[in-house]
Design a protein around this motif. Structure first.
Motif, PDB file in Angstrom:
ATOM      1  N   CYS A  13      13.801  27.204 110.334  1.00  0.00           N
ATOM      2  CA  CYS A  13      14.399  25.894 110.606  1.00  0.00           C
ATOM      3  C   CYS A  13      13.742  24.879 109.666  1.00  0.00           C
ATOM      4  O   CYS A  13      14.421  24.189 108.919  1.00  0.00           O
ATOM      5  N   ARG A  45      17.231  29.361 103.456  1.00  0.00           N
ATOM      6  CA  ARG A  45      17.310  28.028 104.037  1.00  0.00           C
ATOM      7  C   ARG A  45      15.918  27.554 104.447  1.00  0.00           C
ATOM      8  O   ARG A  45      14.997  28.345 104.624  1.00  0.00           O
ATOM      9  N   LYS A  82      13.935  16.790 108.558  1.00  0.00           N
ATOM     10  CA  LYS A  82      14.434  17.322 109.823  1.00  0.00           C
ATOM     11  C   LYS A  82      14.970  16.234 110.746  1.00  0.00           C
ATOM     12  O   LYS A  82      14.271  15.258 111.038  1.00  0.00           O
ATOM     13  N   HIS A 111      21.798  28.121 116.074  1.00  0.00           N
ATOM     14  CA  HIS A 111      21.953  26.871 116.819  1.00  0.00           C
ATOM     15  C   HIS A 111      23.074  27.002 117.854  1.00  0.00           C
ATOM     16  O   HIS A 111      23.051  26.347 118.887  1.00  0.00           O
ATOM     17  N   GLU A 118      18.481  31.561 111.537  1.00  0.00           N
ATOM     18  CA  GLU A 118      17.086  31.114 111.460  1.00  0.00           C
ATOM     19  C   GLU A 118      16.131  32.288 111.677  1.00  0.00           C
ATOM     20  O   GLU A 118      16.256  33.040 112.651  1.00  0.00           O
ATOM     21  N   ASP A 124      12.622  24.845 116.581  1.00  0.00           N
ATOM     22  CA  ASP A 124      13.611  25.904 116.861  1.00  0.00           C
ATOM     23  C   ASP A 124      13.049  27.324 116.930  1.00  0.00           C
ATOM     24  O   ASP A 124      13.743  28.294 116.571  1.00  0.00           O
ATOM     25  N   GLN A 170      15.031  30.151 119.031  1.00  0.00           N
ATOM     26  CA  GLN A 170      16.237  30.788 118.485  1.00  0.00           C
ATOM     27  C   GLN A 170      15.966  31.531 117.179  1.00  0.00           C
ATOM     28  O   GLN A 170      16.876  32.127 116.605  1.00  0.00           O
TER      29      GLN A 170
HETATM   30 MN    MN Z   1      17.098  24.417 113.290  1.00  0.00          MN
END
Ligand code: MN
Ligand code: PEP
Length: 266
Positions: free
Chosen positions: A31, A55, A60, A201, A227, A238, A241
């Motif tokens: 993330c 990524r 953020k 997400h 992620e 995050d 997840q």
């Molecule tokens: Mn994220």
């Protein structure tokens, strides 16, 4: 961006990785960019697992101003170092028109996050660049609003747009968002732009990400964003997840057959 003016699918090329053609492109990474070791280790791991792009957020959009806000320019430098080593093109978010120039130097694909989907001045400015852009669906935005936001970018001249379904807010609380799988075929029926999905997400819980990724492939997505974190328990954002590199690799292996069934390949 409607397919009534361009019936054939658009293919968006991001540093040699294409979205919208036969190739199924996977973007993976943390993330947030946190440390040099974290981003480099993750970049190597996702590349090994078959991801096509890396990524990592340097700017953020956090709900609380007291949460980690990203490493900003330092994060962008670390992403560039990761690209240098692995060759993976970089996907990173720009939140503020003031930062566009800075982010343009690093990003191969600019991310516009859900919270900024209707930041019209930002959309217009990015429309004036020629950098590929991934526009995420706002958490309370209809598909039509998403398409209209893409229109803001396209009408300024930038046609290199990828749409991303990332879940919408509903009354459901067992999941972080409600991953709207239906948006994938419906958007594909209206637009020539590539449509990808972000099940991380979308569902918000690590162990349900593979099922939602398979659903996205079967629904006709052109790619995925996942992620991945080397130490999710201690992630700055995050973590719940984020998949471990091993889990991501397993998922990629299992996804291959589904991608093939759709007539695509990694
Ligand atoms: Mn994220
Ligand atoms: C992200 O990709 O980390 C992110 C902040 O996504 P979204 O804008 O969809 O919440």
């Amino acid at each position: 961006v409607g397919n009534e003016i361009k019936p054939e699918k658009s293919v968006v090329d991001v540093g040699g990785v294409t979205f919208g053609g036969d190739r199924f492109a996977v973007i993976a990474g943390p993330c947030s960019v946190e440390t040099r070791e974290q981003i480099l280790e993750t970049a190597r791991a996702v590349k090994r697992a078959g991801a096509g792009l890396l990524r990592g957020g340097a700017f953020k959009p956090r709900t609380s101003p007291y949460s980690f806000q990203g490493l900003a320019e330092e994060g962008l430098k670390l992403l560039m170092e990761a690209r240098e080593e692995t060759g993976l093109p970089i996907v990173t978010e720009v939140m503020n028109p003031r930062d566009i120039e800075l982010v343009l130097n690093c990003a191969d694909l600019l991310q516009i996050g859900a919270r900024n989907m209707q930041n019209f001045p930002l959309l217009k400015e990015i429309g004036q660049t020629r950098k590929p852009v991934m526009l995420k669906r706002g958490m309370m935005a209809t598909m039509e609003e998403l398409l209209m936001s893409a229109e803001y970018i396209a009408s300024e001249g930038n046609r290199e747009i990828i749409l991303c379904e990332r879940g919408i807010r509903t009354f459901e609380k067992y999941t972080r968002n409600t991953f709207d799988v239906s948006a994938i075929p419906v958007l594909q029926s209206f637009t020539h732009l590539p449509v990808i999905a972000d099940p991380s997400h979308g569902v918000g819980i690590r162990r349900f990400v593979p099922a939602m990724a398979r659903a996205a492939v079967a629904a006709g997505a052109d790619g995925l964003m996942i992620e991945v974190h080397t130490d999710p328990e201690n992630a700055y954002s995050d973590g719940a997840q984020s998949m471990l590199p091993d889990e991501f690799e397993t998922m990629m292996g299992e996804l291959g057959a589904y991608v093939k069934l759709e007539g695509k390949h990694f």
